[in-house]
Design a protein around this motif. Structure first.
Motif, mmCIF file in Angstrom:
data_model
loop_
_atom_site.group_PDB
_atom_site.id
_atom_site.type_symbol
_atom_site.label_atom_id
_atom_site.label_comp_id
_atom_site.label_asym_id
_atom_site.label_seq_id
_atom_site.Cartn_x
_atom_site.Cartn_y
_atom_site.Cartn_z
ATOM 1 N N ASP A 2 -10.277 14.306 -51.684
ATOM 2 C CA ASP A 2 -9.717 13.157 -50.975
ATOM 3 C C ASP A 2 -9.426 13.545 -49.525
ATOM 4 O O ASP A 2 -8.567 14.374 -49.264
ATOM 5 C CB ASP A 2 -8.443 12.691 -51.668
ATOM 6 C CG ASP A 2 -7.803 11.497 -50.987
ATOM 7 O OD1 ASP A 2 -8.469 10.841 -50.153
ATOM 8 O OD2 ASP A 2 -6.632 11.212 -51.280
ATOM 9 N N LEU A 3 -10.151 12.941 -48.609
ATOM 10 C CA LEU A 3 -9.966 13.215 -47.183
ATOM 11 C C LEU A 3 -9.345 12.022 -46.460
ATOM 12 O O LEU A 3 -9.375 11.961 -45.235
ATOM 13 C CB LEU A 3 -11.301 13.586 -46.544
ATOM 14 C CG LEU A 3 -11.964 14.848 -47.083
ATOM 15 C CD1 LEU A 3 -13.360 15.009 -46.502
ATOM 16 C CD2 LEU A 3 -11.115 16.068 -46.795
ATOM 17 N N GLU A 23 -16.890 16.224 -35.819
ATOM 18 C CA GLU A 23 -15.439 16.267 -35.916
ATOM 19 C C GLU A 23 -15.059 17.189 -37.068
ATOM 20 O O GLU A 23 -15.792 17.307 -38.046
ATOM 21 C CB GLU A 23 -14.876 14.866 -36.172
ATOM 22 C CG GLU A 23 -15.114 13.913 -35.034
ATOM 23 C CD GLU A 23 -14.601 12.518 -35.312
ATOM 24 O OE1 GLU A 23 -14.052 11.915 -34.379
ATOM 25 O OE2 GLU A 23 -14.745 12.034 -36.447
ATOM 26 N N VAL A 24 -13.927 17.839 -36.927
ATOM 27 C CA VAL A 24 -13.442 18.724 -37.978
ATOM 28 C C VAL A 24 -12.040 18.308 -38.394
ATOM 29 O O VAL A 24 -11.289 17.731 -37.612
ATOM 30 C CB VAL A 24 -13.430 20.210 -37.533
ATOM 31 C CG1 VAL A 24 -14.817 20.695 -37.229
ATOM 32 C CG2 VAL A 24 -12.518 20.429 -36.367
ATOM 33 N N ALA A 25 -11.723 18.600 -39.638
ATOM 34 C CA ALA A 25 -10.383 18.383 -40.162
ATOM 35 C C ALA A 25 -9.981 19.631 -40.921
ATOM 36 O O ALA A 25 -10.736 20.150 -41.742
ATOM 37 C CB ALA A 25 -10.337 17.168 -41.084
ATOM 38 N N GLY A 41 -19.405 8.248 -43.400
ATOM 39 C CA GLY A 41 -20.570 8.862 -44.025
ATOM 40 C C GLY A 41 -20.223 10.170 -44.716
ATOM 41 O O GLY A 41 -19.054 10.485 -44.950
ATOM 42 N N PRO A 42 -21.240 10.945 -45.022
ATOM 43 C CA PRO A 42 -21.030 12.202 -45.747
ATOM 44 C C PRO A 42 -20.232 13.217 -44.938
ATOM 45 O O PRO A 42 -20.251 13.204 -43.713
ATOM 46 C CB PRO A 42 -22.444 12.701 -46.023
ATOM 47 C CG PRO A 42 -23.312 11.994 -45.049
ATOM 48 C CD PRO A 42 -22.633 10.704 -44.701
ATOM 49 N N LYS A 43 -19.535 14.057 -45.656
ATOM 50 C CA LYS A 43 -18.773 15.148 -45.062
ATOM 51 C C LYS A 43 -19.298 16.464 -45.615
ATOM 52 O O LYS A 43 -19.821 16.517 -46.718
ATOM 53 C CB LYS A 43 -17.283 15.062 -45.422
ATOM 54 C CG LYS A 43 -16.473 14.075 -44.594
ATOM 55 C CD LYS A 43 -16.767 12.695 -44.942
ATOM 56 C CE LYS A 43 -15.811 11.698 -44.285
ATOM 57 N NZ LYS A 43 -16.237 10.331 -44.571
#
Length: 61
Positions: A2-3, A23-25, A41-43
């Protein structure tokens, strides 16, 4: 994974007009990456050590 509460950020080298960014998290135990043009979209999820290795490799190109 879960992001939905992840805080995404662009590189400090990106400009306000740059829409071709990754982008990064920073989430617990991993780093998530996504295309800024397609935030839904996809991560890609990688370990912190793999992300560190990727960043170091790209700096040396």
């Amino acid at each position: 994974m879960d992001l939905s509460k992840a805080v995404w950020r662009k590189s400090s080298r990106s400009t306000a007009q740059a829409d071709n960014c990754v982008e990064v998290a920073d989430v617990p135990n991993v780093v998530a990456l996504r295309d800024s043009k397609d935030p839904n979209g996809p991560k890609i999820i990688v370990s912190r050590s793999d992300f560190r290795h990727l960043a170091e490799t790209l700096k040396n190109i």
